[in-house]
Design a protein around this motif. Sequence first.
Motif, mmCIF file in Angstrom:
data_model
loop_
_atom_site.group_PDB
_atom_site.id
_atom_site.type_symbol
_atom_site.label_atom_id
_atom_site.label_comp_id
_atom_site.label_asym_id
_atom_site.label_seq_id
_atom_site.Cartn_x
_atom_site.Cartn_y
_atom_site.Cartn_z
ATOM 1 N N ALA A 198 -19.849 46.909 -4.464
ATOM 2 C CA ALA A 198 -18.808 45.899 -4.349
ATOM 3 C C ALA A 198 -18.506 45.313 -5.714
ATOM 4 N N SER A 199 -17.356 44.671 -5.797
ATOM 5 C CA SER A 199 -16.948 43.907 -6.971
ATOM 6 C C SER A 199 -17.026 44.696 -8.265
ATOM 7 N N GLY A 200 -16.701 45.926 -8.189
ATOM 8 C CA GLY A 200 -16.491 46.691 -9.401
ATOM 9 C C GLY A 200 -17.748 47.125 -10.134
ATOM 10 N N GLN B 169 -12.146 41.299 -3.643
ATOM 11 C CA GLN B 169 -13.291 42.187 -3.423
ATOM 12 C C GLN B 169 -12.875 43.631 -3.676
ATOM 13 N N THR B 170 -13.645 44.309 -4.483
ATOM 14 C CA THR B 170 -13.348 45.684 -4.866
ATOM 15 C C THR B 170 -14.588 46.531 -4.590
ATOM 16 N N VAL C 85 -9.955 47.849 -1.664
ATOM 17 C CA VAL C 85 -9.806 46.415 -1.925
ATOM 18 C C VAL C 85 -9.764 45.675 -0.596
ATOM 19 N N CYS C 86 -10.300 44.457 -0.600
ATOM 20 C CA CYS C 86 -10.182 43.599 0.571
ATOM 21 C C CYS C 86 -9.728 42.227 0.082
ATOM 22 N N LEU C 87 -8.629 41.744 0.638
ATOM 23 C CA LEU C 87 -8.060 40.482 0.162
ATOM 24 C C LEU C 87 -8.854 39.280 0.648
ATOM 25 N N ASP C 88 -9.690 39.486 1.657
ATOM 26 C CA ASP C 88 -10.453 38.380 2.230
ATOM 27 C C ASP C 88 -11.790 38.238 1.493
ATOM 28 N N PRO C 89 -11.982 37.117 0.790
ATOM 29 C CA PRO C 89 -13.227 36.982 0.021
ATOM 30 C C PRO C 89 -14.465 36.895 0.913
ATOM 31 N N ASN C 90 -14.276 36.564 2.177
ATOM 32 C CA ASN C 90 -15.424 36.400 3.072
ATOM 33 C C ASN C 90 -15.714 37.623 3.935
ATOM 34 N N ALA C 91 -14.902 38.653 3.807
ATOM 35 C CA ALA C 91 -15.106 39.824 4.665
ATOM 36 C C ALA C 91 -16.395 40.547 4.292
ATOM 37 N N ALA C 92 -16.980 41.188 5.288
ATOM 38 C CA ALA C 92 -18.189 41.981 5.039
ATOM 39 C C ALA C 92 -17.834 43.171 4.155
ATOM 40 N N GLY C 93 -18.851 43.778 3.582
ATOM 41 C CA GLY C 93 -18.630 44.862 2.637
ATOM 42 C C GLY C 93 -18.046 46.122 3.266
ATOM 43 N N LEU C 94 -17.650 47.040 2.407
ATOM 44 C CA LEU C 94 -17.025 48.288 2.846
ATOM 45 C C LEU C 94 -17.880 49.016 3.882
ATOM 46 N N THR C 95 -19.166 49.148 3.602
ATOM 47 C CA THR C 95 -19.998 49.952 4.497
ATOM 48 C C THR C 95 -20.276 49.232 5.810
#
Lengths: 168, 505
Positions: free
Chosen positions: B475-477, B146-147, B156-166
């Motif tokens: 998210a995701s670029g 996740q970017t 970046v967040c290495l956890d694909p299931n984590a909530a978004g930055l905001t």
Amino acid sequence: MSTNTTAAEHERQRERALALVITEAALLDAARWQAWLALFAPDARYWVPLTSDQTDPVLQQSLAYEDPLLLSIRVERMSHPRAWSLFPAPRAVHVLQAPIYLGLDPASGLYQVDTAFGYTEVRGQREIQLSGRMRHRIRLGPIDAQIVLKRIDLINADAALPSIYLPL
Amino acid sequence: MAIYRESSEAIRNLYDGERVHRDAYLSTEIFALEMERLFARRWLYAGHMSQVPQAGDFITLEIAGTTLLMIRQADGGVQIMANRCAHKGAMLRCQASGHVDRAIQCPYHAWSYRLDGSLLAVPLREGYQGSHLATSEAAGGLTRFQTAVYRDFVFVCLDPNAAGLTAQVPAELLGCLDAMADRSPLGRLEVAGPCLRNVIECNWKIYLENINDTVHANVTHESSALSAEAVWQRTQSAAPSALKKPMAIEQLLPFSSGSDFMEKMGGRVWAGGHSILGIHASLHSDYSSVPGYEQAMIAAWGEPRAKQILAWSPQNALIYPSIAFKSAPQTLRVIRPLGVSRTLVEIWAFRALGAPDILLERTQTYNRIVFSPMSIVAHDDVQVFESIQRGLAGAGNEWVSLHRGQAGTRAADGSRAESESMATVGGTDERLMRNQYRAWLEALVMSDTASVESASAASASAASASAASASGASASGASASTKGIPAKRDSGDAPLVSSAGVTKS
């Protein structure tokens, strides 16, 4: 006769420039901070860049870029009773390769000496080893020899470094 | 022996709301759990868009033991992916930065990948007939993480299931990034050269606590501040006429500020471990003004917003657990734990595009005299941090005290009540550190991703509502924000905390 005098003068300038570089390292290793500081000209800079090709010391980052004011603060602190990181006192030794005399730079009027060096600094049980190349740019007056620029390029300036407690 | 992995109760016993047990700093097992349950699940700082200006430009980085590539995409976005070949695991690139055209090829067997990480080609393709390559992990190419991009800062967040930055980061903290970016009349920042990097032999949390520690300044840094003062006084008295205070002196002298000033700085904490120290004033408040700059800012942003930005210089904004930054001078520290007793700190400087060079000079000077491995100011911090790591390992007292500033935080039944999603505190209050441990504990005791998400999302939801819609965080670029001027520029709800006239006296 005049040719001989000029050659002798050149030799004398070379000796004075090389002697300054060697004296400077010796004063650092002897922790004679005031005497070390006195080697720097009023317009001097002490510069440890982050990259070997760095040309801008102001808008690009450096490990150190100090004028005589900042060097004086560094030296002043050396005798402060609560300069905590100086207890136990760090000690260092510079091992210099034979300095290379590059002569007078006509543009600046400064004499140039480049010296490869190794540096060991200890503080208590901690020891770090660094090495690189130092460049001295020197003003030779009638009596005085002063450092106008000391630029130190560490071979690993771009690495993540531990604290370097003493001036290189 | 796994004490903590098996027992949430054992982890809970490491922090009782006022004290931290030394195992939090010393246990390799705790460190491993921190990487898995905290660092791998949080949005962490990766880099800045200006480091990868063209499609195919990349930087490499390592986060929580994972080597990563951050690559500028053909569509202008950015993607972070594992720097690990899908074939046998070789790192695709080992240099700090570089460029690839259209595809990135592995130096081992020439497997190649598109800029988005998808598998482009493998050599000797016919040899895979009858194999299960096409349905294996390898066919998926490089693992994409996740970017998110906010005002050109890349996370970046290495956890694909984590909530978004905001959802993880409160709007006020993102607002501090806005305040840094908006110090540019163009609203854009650029990384200025390579960063300083300092390795310290201490646990990362010791460094992080100190981000919010004002009380140490005139004790630990007494020698630097007083030496600067002494030399400056001598310089002035030797001068025939009045001298302008040099930048370095302007930056060093405030380190001797007293605890009264430090308390009045004020701070604010948010659930999730985030904080802003210096909401009313900071050691940066009294830097001299820059001729022409204020006018340029007013022309760009309008007077109210311009004055708001210029008045806003908190000591440290902290996006837990890895980013500490100052809106002004524009500097950002990234805390990267390397081991239980080894921490890397990166110190980045940003150029505010369209602003006078002196702003960047101020940033670089501050970073050099305060954060460099050769800084006399940093030296006294580092030696204390490293001595804490040794001191804690000894026999006797097993606890770190974070008791200060408990008044008014106890519920009627005597239990500790520091559960608000946001609170304002004095600048010397150790709640600024307790708030970090509250988040730390939450992250470590929750073993499933979903519960971590819901906790941090809930805690930040109120604050982040406006940021999610207005910030352009993506998210995701997809990176809608890379060119965007923030919607906040003229709005009345800009998240800056008002700096009500506290001056150093």
